[in-house]
Motif scaffolding. Sequence first.
Motif, PDB file in Angstrom:
ATOM      1  N   VAL A 232       0.800  -1.159  -0.121  1.00 57.08           N
ATOM      2  CA  VAL A 232      -0.006   0.120   0.073  1.00 57.08           C
ATOM      3  C   VAL A 232       0.875   1.316   0.076  1.00 57.08           C
ATOM      4  CG1 VAL A 232      -1.556   1.479   1.174  1.00 57.08           C
ATOM      5  CG2 VAL A 232      -1.970  -1.059   1.187  1.00 57.08           C
ATOM      6  N   MET A 233       1.927   1.277   0.927  1.00 54.01           N
ATOM      7  CA  MET A 233       2.845   2.314   0.731  1.00 54.01           C
ATOM      8  C   MET A 233       3.626   2.595  -0.455  1.00 54.01           C
ATOM      9  SD  MET A 233       5.420   3.515   3.905  1.00 54.01           S
ATOM     10  CE  MET A 233       6.993   2.450   3.223  1.00 54.01           C
ATOM     11  N   ALA A 234       4.091   1.334  -1.103  1.00 51.96           N
ATOM     12  CA  ALA A 234       4.827   1.622  -2.421  1.00 51.96           C
ATOM     13  C   ALA A 234       3.915   2.278  -3.475  1.00 51.96           C
ATOM     14  CB  ALA A 234       5.311   0.355  -2.872  1.00 51.96           C
ATOM     15  N   VAL A 235       2.529   1.952  -3.297  1.00 49.00           N
ATOM     16  CA  VAL A 235       1.504   2.461  -4.298  1.00 49.00           C
ATOM     17  C   VAL A 235       1.303   3.859  -4.065  1.00 49.00           C
ATOM     18  CG1 VAL A 235      -0.878   2.435  -5.059  1.00 49.00           C
ATOM     19  CG2 VAL A 235       0.553   0.257  -4.812  1.00 49.00           C
ATOM     20  N   HIS A 267      -3.790   0.089 -10.133  1.00 47.76           N
ATOM     21  CA  HIS A 267      -2.828  -0.152  -8.685  1.00 47.76           C
ATOM     22  C   HIS A 267      -3.642  -0.375  -7.290  1.00 47.76           C
ATOM     23  CE1 HIS A 267       0.520   0.658 -11.446  1.00 47.76           C
ATOM     24  NE2 HIS A 267       0.002   1.714 -11.841  1.00 47.76           N
ATOM     25  N   PHE A 268      -4.675   0.213  -7.230  1.00 49.28           N
ATOM     26  CA  PHE A 268      -5.330   0.288  -5.915  1.00 49.28           C
ATOM     27  C   PHE A 268      -5.970  -1.219  -5.589  1.00 49.28           C
ATOM     28  CE2 PHE A 268      -6.341   5.026  -5.721  1.00 49.28           C
ATOM     29  CZ  PHE A 268      -5.060   5.262  -5.833  1.00 49.28           C
ATOM     30  N   SER A 269      -5.659  -1.981  -6.088  1.00 52.11           N
ATOM     31  CA  SER A 269      -6.126  -3.569  -5.692  1.00 52.11           C
ATOM     32  C   SER A 269      -5.567  -3.839  -4.455  1.00 52.11           C
ATOM     33  CB  SER A 269      -5.832  -4.668  -6.717  1.00 52.11           C
ATOM     34  OG  SER A 269      -4.477  -4.419  -7.165  1.00 52.11           O
ATOM     35  N   VAL A 270      -4.427  -3.175  -4.085  1.00 55.30           N
ATOM     36  CA  VAL A 270      -3.474  -3.324  -2.891  1.00 55.30           C
ATOM     37  C   VAL A 270      -4.560  -3.024  -1.694  1.00 55.30           C
ATOM     38  CG1 VAL A 270      -1.372  -3.380  -3.797  1.00 55.30           C
ATOM     39  CG2 VAL A 270      -2.396  -1.141  -2.930  1.00 55.30           C
ATOM     40  N   GLU A 354     -14.465   4.629 -10.963  1.00 56.93           N
ATOM     41  CA  GLU A 354     -13.267   3.764 -10.840  1.00 56.93           C
ATOM     42  C   GLU A 354     -13.126   3.501  -8.992  1.00 56.93           C
ATOM     43  OE1 GLU A 354     -11.550   0.405 -12.113  1.00 56.93           O
ATOM     44  OE2 GLU A 354     -11.968   2.080 -13.703  1.00 56.93           O
ATOM     45  N   LEU A 355     -13.367   4.743  -8.280  1.00 56.19           N
ATOM     46  CA  LEU A 355     -13.099   4.459  -6.865  1.00 56.19           C
ATOM     47  C   LEU A 355     -14.399   3.963  -6.349  1.00 56.19           C
ATOM     48  CD1 LEU A 355     -11.553   7.983  -6.290  1.00 56.19           C
ATOM     49  CD2 LEU A 355     -10.418   5.934  -5.985  1.00 56.19           C
ATOM     50  N   GLU A 356     -15.394   4.299  -6.811  1.00 64.46           N
ATOM     51  CA  GLU A 356     -16.398   3.662  -6.281  1.00 64.46           C
ATOM     52  C   GLU A 356     -16.401   1.910  -6.367  1.00 64.46           C
ATOM     53  OE1 GLU A 356     -20.041   5.162  -8.431  1.00 64.46           O
ATOM     54  OE2 GLU A 356     -20.303   6.270  -6.238  1.00 64.46           O
ATOM     55  N   MET A 357     -15.817   1.753  -7.676  1.00 67.87           N
ATOM     56  CA  MET A 357     -15.584   0.117  -7.706  1.00 67.87           C
ATOM     57  C   MET A 357     -14.767  -0.342  -6.647  1.00 67.87           C
ATOM     58  SD  MET A 357     -15.671  -0.081 -12.040  1.00 67.87           S
ATOM     59  CE  MET A 357     -15.241  -1.709 -11.932  1.00 67.87           C
ATOM     60  N   VAL A 358     -13.630   0.220  -6.520  1.00 67.68           N
ATOM     61  CA  VAL A 358     -12.658  -0.186  -5.494  1.00 67.68           C
ATOM     62  C   VAL A 358     -13.142  -0.234  -4.135  1.00 67.68           C
ATOM     63  CG1 VAL A 358     -10.181   0.397  -4.318  1.00 67.68           C
ATOM     64  CG2 VAL A 358     -10.627   0.706  -7.049  1.00 67.68           C
ATOM     65  N   VAL A 359     -13.942   0.829  -3.670  1.00 68.71           N
ATOM     66  CA  VAL A 359     -14.666   0.827  -2.310  1.00 68.71           C
ATOM     67  C   VAL A 359     -15.737  -0.223  -2.316  1.00 68.71           C
ATOM     68  CG1 VAL A 359     -16.010   2.130  -0.823  1.00 68.71           C
ATOM     69  CG2 VAL A 359     -14.192   3.430  -2.107  1.00 68.71           C
ATOM     70  N   LYS A 360     -16.417  -0.623  -3.328  1.00 69.61           N
ATOM     71  CA  LYS A 360     -17.543  -1.572  -3.414  1.00 69.61           C
ATOM     72  C   LYS A 360     -16.612  -2.920  -3.261  1.00 69.61           C
ATOM     73  CE  LYS A 360     -21.231  -3.866  -6.085  1.00 69.61           C
ATOM     74  NZ  LYS A 360     -22.053  -3.428  -7.448  1.00 69.61           N
ATOM     75  N   ALA A 361     -15.563  -3.204  -3.868  1.00 75.70           N
ATOM     76  CA  ALA A 361     -14.776  -4.376  -3.707  1.00 75.70           C
ATOM     77  C   ALA A 361     -14.147  -4.686  -2.303  1.00 75.70           C
ATOM     78  CB  ALA A 361     -13.652  -4.320  -4.926  1.00 75.70           C
ATOM     79  N   CYS A 362     -13.792  -3.407  -1.723  1.00 73.22           N
ATOM     80  CA  CYS A 362     -13.269  -3.308  -0.350  1.00 73.22           C
ATOM     81  C   CYS A 362     -14.292  -3.771   0.526  1.00 73.22           C
ATOM     82  CB  CYS A 362     -12.672  -2.144   0.141  1.00 73.22           C
ATOM     83  SG  CYS A 362     -11.095  -1.568  -0.673  1.00 73.22           S
ATOM     84  N   ASN A 363     -15.626  -3.379   0.517  1.00 74.47           N
ATOM     85  CA  ASN A 363     -16.511  -3.754   1.231  1.00 74.47           C
ATOM     86  C   ASN A 363     -17.094  -5.009   1.091  1.00 74.47           C
ATOM     87  OD1 ASN A 363     -16.888  -1.154   2.420  1.00 74.47           O
ATOM     88  ND2 ASN A 363     -18.240  -0.500   0.914  1.00 74.47           N
ATOM     89  N   GLU A 364     -17.120  -5.614  -0.214  1.00 73.60           N
ATOM     90  CA  GLU A 364     -17.277  -7.091  -0.288  1.00 73.60           C
ATOM     91  C   GLU A 364     -16.287  -7.879   0.275  1.00 73.60           C
ATOM     92  OE1 GLU A 364     -19.677 -10.304  -1.482  1.00 73.60           O
ATOM     93  OE2 GLU A 364     -20.024  -7.826  -1.428  1.00 73.60           O
TER      94      GLU A 364
END
Length: 529
Positions: A232-235, A267-270, A354-364
Amino acid sequence: MELLAAAFSAACAVDHDSSPSDSDARDSAGGHLPSSESPSSAGDGTTPEDGPATLTEALQRIHPIPADSWRNLIEQIGLLYQEYRDKSTLQEIETRRKQDAEIQGAADGSPGNKEAVEDGEEDGEEEEEGEEEELASPPERKVLPQICLLSNPHSRFNLWQDLPEIRSSGVLDILQPEEVKLQEAMFELVTSEASYYKSLSLLVSHFMDNERLRKLLHPSEAHILFSNVLDVMAVSERFLLELEHRMEENIVISDVCDIVHRYAADHFSVYITYVSNQTYQERTYKQLLQEKAAFRELIAQLELDPKCRGLPLSSFLILPFQRITRLKLLVQNILKRVEERSERECTALDAHKELEMVVKACNEGVRKMSRTEQMISIQKKMEFKIKSVPIISHSRWLLKQGPLQQMSGPKTSRTLRTKKLFHEIYLFLFNDLLVICRQIPGDKFQVFDSAPRGLLRVEELEDQGQTLANVFILRLLENSDDREATYMLKASSQSEMKRWMTSLAPNRRTKFVSFTSRLLDLSSGSVLL
């Protein structure tokens, strides 16, 4: 530079009688700087009082920020991300305008200053989402000079307007008020990322890499506690570097959402990995605090270090989750200020999606890991009297659990007299499976039957007397012994019975009008004891 020149020519032109083709040219050039007329000069062909005399003069005021200057700004950010999040850019603008207005008013006491203060407050009082308050825009922008307005040596919170390059360039005399707000919104995204990276670095250097802490923790405990924070820090570091380079291109920021969109997509999959581990992380941290006194004492000691500003380790561990949700809000703030149908609006919309998709994936991910954790806990409590059923599955989750009274069945078909008409059983209902148990000492459950949820049927009894109030029939079309089984179950209330029936077999109910005929069938031995 050509795009900026076109935009600034629109902002600074002496003749404002634009044809439709001129307007189209502005739109194509912009997405960068607004070409709207200032209220003071609209329609009268006059030049704004504080604006440059010529386009050449305006362009001379637009230049890159030296790389060293920008890096120094990033390095000197005094707020950790936890502190930064508590301080809104707009709140800072409002506060500092009030402070500067009071100073200026005390210095000369002129009545014009009071008017400027009031207008400045109106211009700065836009609250964040959920706290918005509509204020009438002043007909004319009358604020204190920018240098006095935002120079506050006692604040560790930097605004785009505070940069020496901005104040000395004269661009604040050129840009429309809405563009200045947009610049501040983009600048906040950049500086907040710098603050966030600073806090992540402290988490790693001060806690994760501490030699004493490494010796105290088992590698598996350390892995769960800190997860993939290094990734996360590297990204974040690469992301911040690209934002820095964009800032270095020009003191007037062209856009940041295109960079946000690319990183969110690639990159935000981390963040998904880190946030999904949150359930295990919280449980492990609590266990370590409760079970390891040496760990508890060392963490308390590390938290007292002035670097931490009185913030606990837990506030650092939750940073990635806070940041990914905050990024979406920051892009929303930019989206509210970009020009409609402009290139910057398109990139902001793409970034937000795209951020909404990342947040949704995080919640899931959090939901799935929480469910898996729950499945593990339940399976540990189960003892199988029948053939063992695997409980843990990534596609399985608990819908409902709780006790019910099972009717033992009458001794004869003519009477319901028996020593104990009901005894307690315990049901675990998953999205695809029903497990029927008896609770035994030691907070354990002995499993004596099960069936796929799709093979469950419920039957509601009518003409019930007081003894059989809140009773329903549960049929297993195929149980663990590959045969049909029937249970007469009693709930604690009518509403609880309805909830169980709906959960057990939604849309698969049968209502029997004749209770007597049903009772005769039950007495023949079809009810399990």
